[in-house]
Design an enzyme around this catalytic site. Structure first.
Site, PDB file in Angstrom:
ATOM      1  N   GLY A  38       0.737  -1.208   0.102  1.00  0.00           N
ATOM      2  CA  GLY A  38      -0.086  -0.086   0.172  1.00  0.00           C
ATOM      3  C   GLY A  38       0.697   1.413   0.016  1.00  0.00           C
ATOM      4  O   GLY A  38       0.460   2.243  -0.368  1.00  0.00           O
ATOM      5  N   ASP A  95       0.799   3.076   4.232  1.00  0.00           N
ATOM      6  CA  ASP A  95      -0.519   4.065   3.651  1.00  0.00           C
ATOM      7  C   ASP A  95      -1.450   4.392   4.691  1.00  0.00           C
ATOM      8  O   ASP A  95      -1.641   5.563   4.510  1.00  0.00           O
ATOM      9  CB  ASP A  95      -0.990   3.288   2.366  1.00  0.00           C
ATOM     10  CG  ASP A  95      -1.551   1.788   3.026  1.00  0.00           C
ATOM     11  OD1 ASP A  95      -1.076   1.174   4.183  1.00  0.00           O
ATOM     12  OD2 ASP A  95      -1.995   1.061   2.335  1.00  0.00           O
ATOM     13  N   ASP A  98      -4.848   2.185  10.699  1.00  0.00           N
ATOM     14  CA  ASP A  98      -6.270   1.780  10.752  1.00  0.00           C
ATOM     15  C   ASP A  98      -6.435   1.271  12.197  1.00  0.00           C
ATOM     16  O   ASP A  98      -6.494   2.217  13.179  1.00  0.00           O
ATOM     17  CB  ASP A  98      -6.755   0.910   9.769  1.00  0.00           C
ATOM     18  CG  ASP A  98      -7.992   0.466   9.968  1.00  0.00           C
ATOM     19  OD1 ASP A  98      -9.011   1.435  10.478  1.00  0.00           O
ATOM     20  OD2 ASP A  98      -8.428  -0.551   9.448  1.00  0.00           O
ATOM     21  N   LYS A 126      -6.789   6.539  10.315  1.00  0.00           N
ATOM     22  CA  LYS A 126      -8.301   6.516  10.436  1.00  0.00           C
ATOM     23  C   LYS A 126      -8.917   6.918  11.765  1.00  0.00           C
ATOM     24  O   LYS A 126      -8.422   6.091  12.724  1.00  0.00           O
ATOM     25  CB  LYS A 126      -8.716   5.259   9.894  1.00  0.00           C
ATOM     26  CG  LYS A 126      -9.926   5.116   8.940  1.00  0.00           C
ATOM     27  CD  LYS A 126     -10.407   3.841   8.448  1.00  0.00           C
ATOM     28  CE  LYS A 126      -9.894   3.413   7.211  1.00  0.00           C
ATOM     29  NZ  LYS A 126     -10.653   2.060   6.960  1.00  0.00           N
ATOM     30  N   PHE A 147     -14.010   3.087   4.087  1.00  0.00           N
ATOM     31  CA  PHE A 147     -13.164   2.248   3.400  1.00  0.00           C
ATOM     32  C   PHE A 147     -12.670   2.988   2.225  1.00  0.00           C
ATOM     33  O   PHE A 147     -13.346   3.264   1.385  1.00  0.00           O
ATOM     34  CB  PHE A 147     -13.715   0.805   2.988  1.00  0.00           C
ATOM     35  CG  PHE A 147     -12.250   0.036   2.706  1.00  0.00           C
ATOM     36  CD1 PHE A 147     -11.555  -0.876   3.826  1.00  0.00           C
ATOM     37  CD2 PHE A 147     -11.978  -0.238   1.377  1.00  0.00           C
ATOM     38  CE1 PHE A 147     -10.465  -1.664   3.676  1.00  0.00           C
ATOM     39  CE2 PHE A 147     -11.241  -1.180   1.211  1.00  0.00           C
ATOM     40  CZ  PHE A 147     -10.355  -1.733   2.345  1.00  0.00           C
ATOM     41  N   VAL A 148     -11.372   3.424   2.277  1.00  0.00           N
ATOM     42  CA  VAL A 148     -10.727   4.148   1.186  1.00  0.00           C
ATOM     43  C   VAL A 148      -9.949   3.363  -0.056  1.00  0.00           C
ATOM     44  O   VAL A 148      -9.285   2.516   0.478  1.00  0.00           O
ATOM     45  CB  VAL A 148     -10.107   5.407   1.636  1.00  0.00           C
ATOM     46  CG1 VAL A 148     -10.988   6.324   2.419  1.00  0.00           C
ATOM     47  CG2 VAL A 148      -8.979   4.868   2.589  1.00  0.00           C
ATOM     48  N   ASP A 154      -6.063  -0.504  -1.951  1.00  0.00           N
ATOM     49  CA  ASP A 154      -6.815  -1.266  -2.697  1.00  0.00           C
ATOM     50  C   ASP A 154      -8.144  -1.779  -1.949  1.00  0.00           C
ATOM     51  O   ASP A 154      -8.130  -1.936  -0.980  1.00  0.00           O
ATOM     52  CB  ASP A 154      -5.963  -2.701  -3.123  1.00  0.00           C
ATOM     53  CG  ASP A 154      -5.757  -3.472  -1.985  1.00  0.00           C
ATOM     54  OD1 ASP A 154      -5.292  -3.122  -0.788  1.00  0.00           O
ATOM     55  OD2 ASP A 154      -6.203  -4.726  -1.859  1.00  0.00           O
TER      56      ASP A 154
HETATM   57  P1  IMP Z   1      -3.865  -1.696  10.463  1.00  0.00           P
HETATM   58  O1  IMP Z   1      -2.837  -2.621  10.814  1.00  0.00           O
HETATM   59  O2  IMP Z   1      -5.239  -2.066  10.900  1.00  0.00           O
HETATM   60  O3  IMP Z   1      -3.332  -0.367  11.009  1.00  0.00           O
HETATM   61  O4  IMP Z   1      -4.012  -1.546   8.999  1.00  0.00           O
HETATM   62  C1  IMP Z   1      -3.022  -1.448   8.163  1.00  0.00           C
HETATM   63  C2  IMP Z   1      -3.306  -1.789   6.741  1.00  0.00           C
HETATM   64  O5  IMP Z   1      -4.816  -2.407   6.414  1.00  0.00           O
HETATM   65  C3  IMP Z   1      -2.949  -0.861   5.915  1.00  0.00           C
HETATM   66  O6  IMP Z   1      -1.638  -0.667   5.418  1.00  0.00           O
HETATM   67  C4  IMP Z   1      -3.989  -1.407   4.486  1.00  0.00           C
HETATM   68  O7  IMP Z   1      -3.271  -2.149   3.815  1.00  0.00           O
HETATM   69  C5  IMP Z   1      -4.963  -1.711   5.148  1.00  0.00           C
HETATM   70  N1  IMP Z   1      -6.133  -0.735   5.094  1.00  0.00           N
HETATM   71  C6  IMP Z   1      -6.804  -0.285   6.382  1.00  0.00           C
HETATM   72  N2  IMP Z   1      -7.738   0.384   6.121  1.00  0.00           N
HETATM   73  C7  IMP Z   1      -7.967   0.517   4.823  1.00  0.00           C
HETATM   74  C8  IMP Z   1      -8.809   1.137   3.833  1.00  0.00           C
HETATM   75  O8  IMP Z   1      -9.656   1.998   4.189  1.00  0.00           O
HETATM   76  N3  IMP Z   1      -8.569   0.991   2.602  1.00  0.00           N
HETATM   77  C9  IMP Z   1      -7.582   0.190   1.944  1.00  0.00           C
HETATM   78  N4  IMP Z   1      -6.874  -0.513   2.818  1.00  0.00           N
HETATM   79  C10 IMP Z   1      -7.019  -0.085   4.125  1.00  0.00           C
HETATM   80 MG    MG Z   2      -0.498  -2.022   3.869  1.00  0.00          MG
END
Ligand code: IMP
Ligand code: MG
Length: 177
Positions: A38, A95, A98, A126, A147-148, A154
């Site tokens: 990402g 990227d 979340d 987010k 969700f973006v 992606d």
């Molecule tokens: P985290 O570990 O939950 O912080 O998420 C990290 C990964 O989840 C990011 O690097 C993205 O690849 C994916 N992700 C989280 N939210 C989104 C979204 O809204 N769109 C696309 N990918 C997301």
């Molecule tokens: Mg990622």
């Protein structure tokens, strides 16, 4: 799909964040580590705004279930690091922050390799989704809980190539709930 951030707005936010990063490192050498897949678009744009002596490396993390928009089991691979990061300042680039689990689990693995410091920079933060106690050190934008896609992000491996950021509408998401 509705546009959340235009190409121009993305550029402004990334220039602002690059300024903060430059100010923080004050010309010190840096190893930038992109979290695939990402971060690749941000990585390409960001490094061209950083006039610091820097190296670029990659690691891989995957948390999203093959089909949908919900996080699944996290797989991290730091074996792609080719040069030693021992004694280096490391800046992880992702990227989006979340749930935060990716950086939360990745940072200790990077720490084991003996860097001087480990910080993180993300395009998007987010709001209200974090499941961890850390925060990214640099974030270009905070966004609502939608969700973006686009600019590297992606949905089912599609849309990474959009030059802008868009939020999917509920009817565009067939989640694997
Ligand atoms: P985290 O570990 O939950 O912080 O998420 C990290 C990964 O989840 C990011 O690097 C993205 O690849 C994916 N992700 C989280 N939210 C989104 C979204 O809204 N769109 C696309 N990918 C997301
Ligand atoms: Mg990622």
């Amino acid at each position: 799909m509705k546009t959340l951030l235009t190409e121009e707005q993305l550029g402004e936010g990334i220039r602002r964040m690059a300024g903060e990063i430059k100010k923080h490192y004050q010309g010190r050498p840096l190893t930038i580590v992109g979290v695939m897949i990402g971060s690749i678009v941000l990585l390409a744009d960001l490094i061209r705004l950083l006039d610091l002596p820097l190296r670029v490396e990659l690691v891989q993390a995957r948390s999203y279930r093959a089909g949908g928009t919900r996080p699944g089991p996290l797989a991290i691979n730091v074996d792609l690091l080719s040069e030693s990061i021992q004694g280096r300042d490391v800046l992880l680039i992702d990227d989006i922050f979340d749930t935060g689990r990716t950086l939360w689990e990745l940072i200790p693995q990077i720490d084991e390799l003996g860097p001087t410091s480990v910080r993180s920079a993300v395009l998007l933060w987010k709001e209200g989704r974090s499941e961890v106690t850390m925060k990214p050190d640099f974030a270009a934008f905070t966004i609502p809980n939608e969700f973006v896609v686009g600019y590297g992000l992606d949905y089912r491996d599609q849309y990474r190539n959009l030059p802008y950021l868009a939020a999917l509408e509920p009817h565009e998401i067939e989640d694997d709930a």
